[in-house]
Design a protein around this motif. Structure first.
Motif, PDB file in Angstrom:
ATOM      1  N   GLN A  75       0.853  -1.265  -0.252  1.00 26.40           N
ATOM      2  CA  GLN A  75       0.178  -0.004   0.032  1.00 26.40           C
ATOM      3  C   GLN A  75       0.821   1.361  -0.032  1.00 26.40           C
ATOM      4  O   GLN A  75       0.407   2.289  -0.756  1.00 26.40           O
ATOM      5  CB  GLN A  75      -1.025   0.143   1.241  1.00 26.40           C
ATOM      6  N   THR A  76       1.918   1.083   0.565  1.00 23.63           N
ATOM      7  CA  THR A  76       2.884   2.433   0.572  1.00 23.63           C
ATOM      8  C   THR A  76       4.117   2.296  -0.188  1.00 23.63           C
ATOM      9  O   THR A  76       4.921   1.086  -0.102  1.00 23.63           O
ATOM     10  CB  THR A  76       3.326   2.498   2.067  1.00 23.63           C
ATOM     11  N   VAL A  77       4.551   3.127  -0.917  1.00 23.77           N
ATOM     12  CA  VAL A  77       5.879   3.018  -1.931  1.00 23.77           C
ATOM     13  C   VAL A  77       6.902   4.273  -1.555  1.00 23.77           C
ATOM     14  O   VAL A  77       6.334   5.221  -1.549  1.00 23.77           O
ATOM     15  CB  VAL A  77       5.368   3.058  -3.561  1.00 23.77           C
ATOM     16  N   LEU A  78       7.900   3.611  -1.388  1.00 21.79           N
ATOM     17  CA  LEU A  78       9.012   4.834  -0.938  1.00 21.79           C
ATOM     18  C   LEU A  78       9.635   4.714  -2.207  1.00 21.79           C
ATOM     19  O   LEU A  78      10.611   3.845  -2.611  1.00 21.79           O
ATOM     20  CB  LEU A  78       9.681   4.470   0.251  1.00 21.79           C
ATOM     21  N   MET A  79       9.920   5.915  -2.775  1.00 19.95           N
ATOM     22  CA  MET A  79      10.693   6.318  -3.779  1.00 19.95           C
ATOM     23  C   MET A  79      12.268   6.833  -3.274  1.00 19.95           C
ATOM     24  O   MET A  79      12.234   8.178  -2.806  1.00 19.95           O
ATOM     25  CB  MET A  79      10.392   7.099  -4.847  1.00 19.95           C
ATOM     26  N   CYS A  80      13.362   6.179  -3.475  1.00 20.02           N
ATOM     27  CA  CYS A  80      14.581   6.708  -3.263  1.00 20.02           C
ATOM     28  C   CYS A  80      15.091   7.296  -4.833  1.00 20.02           C
ATOM     29  O   CYS A  80      15.599   6.277  -5.561  1.00 20.02           O
ATOM     30  CB  CYS A  80      15.630   5.853  -2.613  1.00 20.02           C
ATOM     31  N   GLY A  81      14.880   8.431  -5.022  1.00 13.17           N
ATOM     32  CA  GLY A  81      15.492   8.890  -6.272  1.00 13.17           C
ATOM     33  C   GLY A  81      15.054  10.323  -6.367  1.00 13.17           C
ATOM     34  O   GLY A  81      15.147  11.231  -5.301  1.00 13.17           O
ATOM     35  N   VAL A  82      14.690  10.770  -7.460  1.00  6.58           N
ATOM     36  CA  VAL A  82      14.266  12.183  -7.555  1.00  6.58           C
ATOM     37  C   VAL A  82      12.582  12.483  -8.083  1.00  6.58           C
ATOM     38  O   VAL A  82      11.826  11.498  -8.125  1.00  6.58           O
ATOM     39  CB  VAL A  82      14.894  12.860  -8.467  1.00  6.58           C
ATOM     40  N   ARG A  83      12.164  13.485  -7.743  1.00 11.18           N
ATOM     41  CA  ARG A  83      10.798  13.831  -7.589  1.00 11.18           C
ATOM     42  C   ARG A  83       9.812  13.245  -8.781  1.00 11.18           C
ATOM     43  O   ARG A  83       9.017  12.731  -8.655  1.00 11.18           O
ATOM     44  CB  ARG A  83      10.536  15.543  -7.477  1.00 11.18           C
ATOM     45  N   PHE A  84      10.407  13.441 -10.027  1.00  6.96           N
ATOM     46  CA  PHE A  84       9.574  13.261 -11.081  1.00  6.96           C
ATOM     47  C   PHE A  84       9.379  11.666 -10.932  1.00  6.96           C
ATOM     48  O   PHE A  84       8.353  10.980 -11.709  1.00  6.96           O
ATOM     49  CB  PHE A  84      10.262  13.515 -12.426  1.00  6.96           C
ATOM     50  N   MET A  85      10.329  10.755 -10.535  1.00  2.83           N
ATOM     51  CA  MET A  85      10.208   9.420 -10.476  1.00  2.83           C
ATOM     52  C   MET A  85       9.060   8.940  -9.486  1.00  2.83           C
ATOM     53  O   MET A  85       8.222   7.956  -9.562  1.00  2.83           O
ATOM     54  CB  MET A  85      11.504   8.900  -9.958  1.00  2.83           C
TER      55      MET A  85
END
Ligand code: 13P
Ligand code: SF4
Length: 305
Positions: free
Chosen positions: A54-64
């Motif tokens: 249910q939760t996705v954490l993106m380690c990258g930059v905003r557009f990703m």
């Protein structure tokens, strides 16, 4: 806490809270080690569409992170470090490209995925560095307006000469720091090595490369290759990752300056705080913005897979 203890705690918390961690290839080694999926921009987009948590954490930059939210609007999507933007994504605004589109109605507007969700609303198809050639070949129109990276656009245009690509002047400030002198120095210092480059580099540099590809394509090429030495012409984190993966080979950065400070802004502590609910930024996007920006990403997934 040591790095190992922090990593153990992140892994425990992400399982307990149902968080999926996606990391771009440019993230630090210690972040790679806690991620559920690591990839280039195209791989991350495909993964974003099928995540179960249910939760996705993106380690990258905003557009990703925006791309994840656009593809999975019902999920809670977090950007590990809110200051991590992409200067290229912010180079062009919706009104300017909207006006160009109106003035060139017979052109298909193709956007590198490194664009804001706002800008995507006036684009027809998205591409990434690993899918651009394939997708542009498949677009049923020979006239393409390609934004915002004129270097990637030039590289694609050379491989798809049957199409007319109009480019606009934009690009990645990190890859722009690589110069022709860097190539000359690398050839002199490491005569037995192959030079692997990202297509965000300038055309007069790209033409000197032994291999050109996205971040994961560069990693795969160097891992499988028979050479014992490689010079890496993309963000310098890839040098470190390859050295971990292939300790028997030697990897050298093409330029000490090829560092993306936005990609490197995310720390393991940011990841910990985001997973335990005390940090990160939850993306909030209106339904209209999600629906309007989703069309060109859906086209990319349809044409690119
Ligand atoms: P890829 O992930 O497509 O290789 O692009 C590199 C990049 O600069 C991402 O911001
Ligand atoms: Fe943007 Fe370039 Fe950094 Fe990628 S490497 S996030 S394109 S500035």
């Amino acid at each position: 806490m040591t790095i190992q203890q922090l990593q153990d705690e992140i892994i425990r918390l992400k399982k307990e809270k149902g968080v999926c961690i996606l990391a771009h290839a440019y993230q630090k080694q210690e972040i790679w080690e806690v991620a559920d999926y690591i990839g280039d921009s195209f791989g991350l987009s495909c993964e974003a569409a099928k995540v179960k948590e249910q939760t996705v954490l993106m380690c990258g930059v905003r557009f990703m992170a925006e791309t994840v939210k656009i593809l999975s609007p019902q999920k809670n999507v977090l950007l590990a470090n809110p200051i991590a933007g992409c200067p290229m994504a912010d180079q062009m605004d919706r009104d300017l490209i909207g006006q160009m589109k109106a003035a060139m109605p017979d052109y298909t507007v193709v956007a590198y995925i490194n664009t804001t969700a706002e800008l995507k609303t006036v684009c027809d198809v998205c591409v990434t560095s690993s899918s651009a050639v394939k997708i542009i070949r498949r677009i049923p129109n020979d006239k393409i307006l390609f934004i915002p990276d004129c270097n990637l656009g030039d590289w694609v245009a050379k491989q798809v000469p049957e199409k007319e690509l109009k480019l606009v002047h934009g690009g990645c400030p990190t890859h722009l720091r690589i110069t022709k002198t860097d190539i000359e120095n690398a050839r002199n210092k490491h005569p037995g090595a192959e030079i692997l480059l990202h297509p965000e580099c300038q055309p007069d540099i790209v033409k000197e490369a032994d291999f050109v590809g996205s971040t994961t394509e560069i990693i795969a090429y160097a891992e499988k290759g028979i050479k014992s030495e490689y010079v890496i012409g993309t963000e310098n984190s890839i040098v470190e990752h390859l050295q971990y993966k292939c300790p028997e080979k030697n990897f050298y950065p093409l330029s000490k300056d090829c560092v993306c400070h936005n990609m490197q802004a995310t720390t393991l502590m940011d990841v910990y705080r985001a997973v335990n609910g005390t940090g990160g930024e939850e993306l909030v996007m209106s339904d209209d913005l999600i629906a309007a920006s989703r069309k060109c990403i859906n086209e990319m997934l349809k044409l690119g897979t």
